[in-house]
Design a protein around this motif. Structure first.
Motif, PDB file in Angstrom:
ATOM      1  N   UNK A  14       8.544 -17.582   3.672  1.00  0.00           N
ATOM      2  CA  UNK A  14       8.576 -18.569   2.500  1.00  0.00           C
ATOM      3  C   UNK A  14       8.136 -19.967   3.300  1.00  0.00           C
ATOM      4  N   UNK A  15       7.317 -20.651   2.669  1.00  0.00           N
ATOM      5  CA  UNK A  15       7.000 -21.867   3.390  1.00  0.00           C
ATOM      6  C   UNK A  15       7.974 -23.047   2.746  1.00  0.00           C
ATOM      7  N   UNK A  16       8.089 -24.078   3.627  1.00  0.00           N
ATOM      8  CA  UNK A  16       8.750 -25.388   3.506  1.00  0.00           C
ATOM      9  C   UNK A  16       8.072 -26.008   2.115  1.00  0.00           C
ATOM     10  N   UNK A  17       7.032 -26.241   2.363  1.00  0.00           N
ATOM     11  CA  UNK A  17       6.129 -27.027   1.572  1.00  0.00           C
ATOM     12  C   UNK A  17       4.676 -26.730   1.054  1.00  0.00           C
ATOM     13  N   UNK A  18       4.425 -26.059  -0.027  1.00  0.00           N
ATOM     14  CA  UNK A  18       3.166 -25.339  -0.259  1.00  0.00           C
ATOM     15  C   UNK A  18       2.023 -26.387  -0.304  1.00  0.00           C
ATOM     16  N   UNK A  19       2.530 -27.554  -0.464  1.00  0.00           N
ATOM     17  CA  UNK A  19       1.426 -28.618  -0.422  1.00  0.00           C
ATOM     18  C   UNK A  19       0.638 -29.149   0.919  1.00  0.00           C
ATOM     19  N   UNK A  20       1.489 -28.459   1.872  1.00  0.00           N
ATOM     20  CA  UNK A  20       0.929 -29.124   3.284  1.00  0.00           C
ATOM     21  C   UNK A  20       0.416 -27.624   3.960  1.00  0.00           C
ATOM     22  N   UNK A  21       0.244 -26.634   3.335  1.00  0.00           N
ATOM     23  CA  UNK A  21      -0.357 -25.580   3.882  1.00  0.00           C
ATOM     24  C   UNK A  21      -1.633 -25.715   4.753  1.00  0.00           C
ATOM     25  N   UNK A  22      -1.855 -25.223   5.669  1.00  0.00           N
ATOM     26  CA  UNK A  22      -3.142 -25.471   6.658  1.00  0.00           C
ATOM     27  C   UNK A  22      -4.067 -24.328   6.297  1.00  0.00           C
ATOM     28  N   UNK A  23      -4.967 -24.459   5.641  1.00  0.00           N
ATOM     29  CA  UNK A  23      -6.143 -23.632   5.265  1.00  0.00           C
ATOM     30  C   UNK A  23      -7.419 -23.659   6.380  1.00  0.00           C
ATOM     31  N   UNK A  24      -6.946 -22.707   7.244  1.00  0.00           N
ATOM     32  CA  UNK A  24      -8.077 -22.734   8.495  1.00  0.00           C
ATOM     33  C   UNK A  24      -9.318 -22.496   7.883  1.00  0.00           C
ATOM     34  N   UNK A  25      -9.372 -21.322   7.162  1.00  0.00           N
ATOM     35  CA  UNK A  25     -10.686 -20.758   6.803  1.00  0.00           C
ATOM     36  C   UNK A  25     -11.089 -19.533   6.533  1.00  0.00           C
ATOM     37  N   UNK A  26     -12.057 -19.113   5.841  1.00  0.00           N
ATOM     38  CA  UNK A  26     -12.334 -17.557   5.572  1.00  0.00           C
ATOM     39  C   UNK A  26     -13.319 -16.996   6.424  1.00  0.00           C
ATOM     40  N   UNK A  27     -13.058 -16.061   7.238  1.00  0.00           N
ATOM     41  CA  UNK A  27     -13.995 -15.378   8.246  1.00  0.00           C
ATOM     42  C   UNK A  27     -14.536 -14.262   7.775  1.00  0.00           C
ATOM     43  N   UNK A  28     -15.802 -13.966   8.376  1.00  0.00           N
ATOM     44  CA  UNK A  28     -16.449 -12.556   7.904  1.00  0.00           C
ATOM     45  C   UNK A  28     -16.023 -11.466   8.718  1.00  0.00           C
ATOM     46  N   UNK A  29     -15.143 -11.495   9.569  1.00  0.00           N
ATOM     47  CA  UNK A  29     -14.737 -10.234  10.348  1.00  0.00           C
ATOM     48  C   UNK A  29     -13.278 -10.531  10.850  1.00  0.00           C
ATOM     49  N   UNK A  30     -12.538  -9.544  11.459  1.00  0.00           N
ATOM     50  CA  UNK A  30     -11.277  -9.886  11.917  1.00  0.00           C
ATOM     51  C   UNK A  30     -11.390 -10.418  13.389  1.00  0.00           C
TER      52      UNK A  30
END
Length: 92
Positions: free
Chosen positions: A30-46
């Motif tokens: 469970x995250x402390x503050x959802x508004x501060x999540x760091x979305x690094x990115x979406x990648x095409x493979x593992x």
């Protein structure tokens, strides 16, 4: 409508999301503050997602509450896997 088949020489696209944030406690997801999540990115493979995850995790090593995750988006998009995708395609 155009049909696209997976060619045997090309690997299917398996999307992965890398994101992270500060947890409320070390024993939860469970995250402390959802508004501060760091979305690094979406990648095409593992493999590329893992490299991004490792870099983000290493940058936040001084904060014990910060955690990064890899989400297998392809499993959410195609829960039956590639076999389910192939069986759903119309045949000619």
């Amino acid at each position: 409508m155009t049909q696209r088949a997976h060619s045997p020489d090309k690997q299917p696209q398996l999307l992965h999301l890398v994101f992270g944030g500060e947890l409320k406690t070390l024993d939860s997801h469970e995250f402390h503050d959802l508004s501060t999540l760091d979305i690094v990115g979406i990648f095409p493979d593992y493999q590329s997602a893992y490299v991004a995850w490792k870099g983000a995790a290493q940058r936040s090593v001084d904060n014990a509450m910060m955690r990064y995750f890899i989400v297998h988006l392809h499993r959410l998009l195609e829960p039956k896997g590639l076999a389910g995708l192939h069986s759903a395609l119309p045949t000619s």
